[in-house]
Write an enzyme that holds these catalytic residues in place. Structure first.
Site, PDB file in Angstrom:
ATOM      1  N   ASP A 478      21.070  20.361  23.012  1.00  0.00           N
ATOM      2  CA  ASP A 478      20.204  19.848  24.074  1.00  0.00           C
ATOM      3  C   ASP A 478      20.962  19.710  25.401  1.00  0.00           C
ATOM      4  O   ASP A 478      22.200  19.708  25.432  1.00  0.00           O
ATOM      5  CB  ASP A 478      19.664  18.474  23.616  1.00  0.00           C
ATOM      6  CG  ASP A 478      18.289  18.157  24.185  1.00  0.00           C
ATOM      7  OD1 ASP A 478      17.874  18.807  25.160  1.00  0.00           O
ATOM      8  OD2 ASP A 478      17.632  17.236  23.654  1.00  0.00           O
ATOM      9  N   ASP A 548       8.910  19.971  25.645  1.00  0.00           N
ATOM     10  CA  ASP A 548       8.747  18.633  25.075  1.00  0.00           C
ATOM     11  C   ASP A 548       7.278  18.256  24.945  1.00  0.00           C
ATOM     12  O   ASP A 548       6.948  17.207  24.388  1.00  0.00           O
ATOM     13  CB  ASP A 548       9.467  17.590  25.945  1.00  0.00           C
ATOM     14  CG  ASP A 548      10.924  17.436  25.523  1.00  0.00           C
ATOM     15  OD1 ASP A 548      11.302  17.968  24.471  1.00  0.00           O
ATOM     16  OD2 ASP A 548      11.684  16.774  26.262  1.00  0.00           O
TER      17      ASP A 548
HETATM   18  C1  DGJ Z   1      14.906  16.284  24.599  1.00  0.00           C
HETATM   19  C2  DGJ Z   1      14.420  17.250  23.572  1.00  0.00           C
HETATM   20  O1  DGJ Z   1      13.618  18.218  24.137  1.00  0.00           O
HETATM   21  C3  DGJ Z   1      13.673  16.473  22.490  1.00  0.00           C
HETATM   22  O2  DGJ Z   1      13.135  17.363  21.560  1.00  0.00           O
HETATM   23  C4  DGJ Z   1      14.621  15.524  21.846  1.00  0.00           C
HETATM   24  O3  DGJ Z   1      15.643  16.219  21.197  1.00  0.00           O
HETATM   25  C5  DGJ Z   1      15.203  14.587  22.892  1.00  0.00           C
HETATM   26  N1  DGJ Z   1      15.774  15.323  23.991  1.00  0.00           N
HETATM   27  C6  DGJ Z   1      16.256  13.694  22.301  1.00  0.00           C
HETATM   28  O4  DGJ Z   1      16.889  12.959  23.231  1.00  0.00           O
END
Ligand code: DGJ
Length: 750
Positions: A478, A548
């Site tokens: 991430d 997201d």
């Molecule tokens: C952003 C990601 O896109 C989410 O899926 C998740 O992993 C969060 N970060 C966790 O902090």
């Protein structure tokens, strides 16, 4: 595929999809001549205009030839200074502060295959799959050498280009611009297509008439970004999804970029694409070489689907790497939307048990397993397990998954550090920051300075230590903020402008080391969803978390937008709970599942809380997906209806298996309408002479009720020729609810 005619001094790059032609004029200048459908030969039937254009200057050697001006000639490499006033693609500042430099043609070579790019991801090819042309230009005073590299792939509709710049003199030079590609089209009858968005709303299609003047699609965020994608297309106004001409550009780069169009005074169009010059400068010492990222260019004569299919095929064959390059991906369950930071061994064990019962294949432990991270204020950089939450450590959670026949996956955000972390306390100088200026925070975190080798080593060591245990089968990587104060402690002032690009190069070095060291691990990249969904990240990690936003209706748009460049095999897509956590919408389970089936499928909700009836539905979805997975993930993808045009109320996708035997068609309608029109859905890309039988049909909400819903469908078991299905099409039955989803599965006769 590539030829040079000594007599006419014409380079002709050709395969069965396109011709791309440029010439050496006056022994010096590289002038673009043609790009489009393949030509038998280029003889110059449309001569370059030789007109005396006022205010278009002549180079000194041609002072008396007033019809010769760089300002009006189509260039392969544009530079300011000698009278081309359009967008430059290369900007070099000499030690005396001037930026006027001649670059004249010096020679060429043609190579079999395609050499790699030093430090940068790029398409790759075997020797018999591609040919590469390297054209060299030099400054007559010996200060600079520039090599333009073009690769043509046999049978693929893509052309790649990048530029190598070498300081061949004795004094340092400063690059202020180093674009990868420049081309001039003779007209401007185009629509300009780009992908725009924001966090949780990535990659909507923007299509507008190309305007006179300069337009730019760009990021200055140090990342390819949610806001604009490194993609640009110029389509003829009549071009649609299935027909018409389009030229498109996709940059293999994850940092700040710029893609500009300029329609100039005489109505021609220039495209310049590459690093964002507003966010870049580079000191080039004598003997040093600078390599630009690569641009993948497509010419398609068969519409936007033709363009996308050319990108998809090239990215599947020549970009993705490793064990999962051409392999179906496991169905996962991710605990993020199920638990956020609030989990422990017991909760993870319950998820594992339930996942195994439902037929899922991979359990992913997301953010919050390390340091004392119970919210997003803390602990990034301290990659040691939180034993209060996970008494058995990572090994314990992994064992609970493995024991049940599931793979195990783990989340990292290695490029970041929290202010509240041991790492920051030990190395405050390891973050990007401006000396004597306040720092900007994003999600309470700071960005590590990946341009520094010791930071790269730290990241590789932390991640490797956990992967070396051998219990992690999948990594989610991430990246949750963009770069501010992009300066590096210890770098000399004149080199500070290099930091953002050096950050990206440092990231690639880290990713190369880790992914090569752990070839069995499946890597998925992520940046607050799809904030770094670009071809470069896919070179290291063959799938990306698309957004997201997990709402089905939003996802239909986000995934359709993403599909303009990237194949479904690269898109993470999950079923989540309702009301949806991002937009509060309540959509049927089947619609959520069918939407997510477009990509690398998974569930991101607390599956232990599902009712027995819902679990039955999930089992049916999983079984269906496993049956169709090779077609959905490895087949050919076609957009039939998009949420960006027409009523903006419908989406339809079609997948054809690699052997063309199986066809899956999904149809989604957002809002039901009174006096509803009958939707005629015309299929595409079938063999008109072959016969297709409707094998399975799932009308709205079928999976939650009876089995296959075939009884309700008059097409069930019927056989049609491909031409009828494409010309006449099929009807979608009357829809009496919002957010519905349909699926037909057809089989082609052997
Ligand atoms: C952003 C990601 O896109 C989410 O899926 C998740 O992993 C969060 N970060 C966790 O902090």
């Amino acid at each position: 595929m590539i030829s040079f005619d000594e007599q006419t001094q014409v380079f002709h790059l050709r395969n069965d999809r396109f011709s791309y032609v440029f010439e050496v004029a006056r022994g010096r200048y590289l002038l673009h001549r043609y790009w489009g459908r393949p030509l038998h030969a280029f003889r110059g039937s449309a001569e370059l205009p030789a007109l005396d254009r006022a205010f278009s200057p002549q180079p000194e050697d041609y002072e008396n030839e007033r019809t010769f001006s760089l300002d009006v000639l189509p260039q392969e490499l544009s530079m300011q200074g000698h009278g081309d006033f359009r967008i430059p693609s290369l900007g070099v500042v000499l030690p005396d502060g001037t930026d006027v430099i001649d670059l004249f043609y010096d020679g060429y070579r043609i190579l079999r295959g395609k050499p790699g790019l030093q430090g940068l991801p790029a398409l790759y090819a075997q020797e018999d799959e591609a040919e590469t042309l390297e054209v060299t230009l030099r400054d007559p005073r010996g200060r600079l050498k520039v090599v333009l590299s073009y690769t043509v792939f046999a049978g693929d509709g893509v052309l790649t280009r990048s530029v190598r710049i070498e300081n061949t003199g004795e004094a340092p030079l400063r690059l202020k611009q180093a674009a990868s590609f420049c081309v001039d089209f003779p007209d401007h009858a185009f629509d300009r297509l780009s992908l725009y968005g924001g966090h949780a709303a990535e990659r909507s299609l923007e299509r507008c008439r190309l305007l006179r003047g300069i337009e730019e699609t760009a990021s200055a965020r140090g990342a390819s970004s949610h806001q604009q994608s490194p993609f640009l297309a110029l389509a003829r106004p009549e071009t649609g999804e299935l027909a018409g001409e389009v030229y498109a550009f996709s940059l293999i780069y994850s940092g700040s970029f710029s893609m500009k169009t300029e329609v100039e005074q005489f109505g021609t169009t220039r495209v310049v694409a590459g690093l964002n010059p507003a966010d870049f400068s580079w000191q080039l010492q004598p003997g040093e070489v600078f390599q630009t990222p690569e641009v993948v260019c497509v010419y398609a004569a068969d519409g936007l689907n033709g363009m996308s299919q050319a990108f998809h095929a090239a990215y599947c064959k020549h970009l993705l790497r490793g064990k999962y390059r051409h392999a179906v991906r496991p169905i996962l369950v991710n605990n993020w939307e199920a638990t956020y930071f609030d989990f422990d061994d017991e909760k993870m064990d319950a998820l594992a048990a339930c996942a195994a019962d439902l037929g899922l294949e991979l359990l992913v432990l997301d953010d919050g397993w390390f340091g004392h991270r119970n919210d997003d204020n803390t602990s990034l950089g301290d990659w040691t397990v939180n034993r209060k939450k996970l008494k058995g450590g990572i090994e314990g959670v992994a064992a609970s998954a493995h024991r049940r026949g599931l793979k195990f996956g783990l989340w990292f955000e290695p490029e970041m550090v929290s202010k509240d972390s041991d790492l920051y306390r030990a190395h405050p100088d390891w973050v990007l920051r401006a000396p004597d200026a306040p720092m900007s925070f994003g999600r309470h975190q700071l960005v590590l300075d990946l341009s520094r080798p010791e930071v790269q080593d730290y990241i590789v060591a932390c991640v490797s230590k956990i992967l070396e245990t051998g219990v992690v089968d999948y990594v989610k990587w991430d990246f949750n903020r963009h770069l501010t104060e992009a300066f590096s402690a210890g770098r000399t002032p004149e080199r500070q402008g290099e930091t953002k690009h050096r950050y990206v190069l440092g990231l690639y070095a880290v990713l190369e080391r880790i992914t090569q060291a752990f070839p069995d691990v499946l890597f998925e990249s992520c940046s607050g969803g799809g904030g770094r969904f670009d071809a470069a990240m896919l070179y290291y990690m063959p799938q990306t978390w698309t957004s997201d936003d997990t709402d089905a209706v939003c996802r239909q748009a986000i995934q359709t937008g993403t599909s303009y460049v990237f194949p479904p095999l690269t898109m993470g897509a999950h079923v989540s709970v309702v009301p949806n956590h991002q937009v509060g919408r309540v959509t049927p389970m089947q619609t959520r599942a069918f939407t997510a089936m477009m990509g690398c499928y998974g569930y991101e909700l607390d599956i232990t809380q599902l009712s027995e009836e819902e679990k039955q539905e999930v089992r049916a979805q999983v079984a269906l997906y496993k049956r169709l997975r090779p077609t959905l993930q490895l087949g050919t993808f076609t957009r039939l209806l998009t949420p960006f045009d027409g009523t903006k109320n419908e989406t339809a996708w079609m997948f054809t298996s690699e052997d063309a035997r199986e066809v899956a068609v999904f149809y989604f309608k957002t809002l039901a309408e009174p006096a509803t029109p009958i939707r005629r859905l015309r299929l595409a890309g079938l063999d008109p002479d072959a016969r297709y039988t409707f094998r399975e049909y799932y009308p709205a909400q079928t999976l939650s009720h009876d089995s296959l819903g075939m009884a309700r469908q008059s097409l069930a078991g019927k056989t049609f020729y491909g031409d009828e299905l494409m010309q006449e099409g099929i009807n979608v039955e009357k829809i009496d609810a919002d957010f519905t989803a349909y699926l037909w599965v057809l089989e082609k006769e052997a």
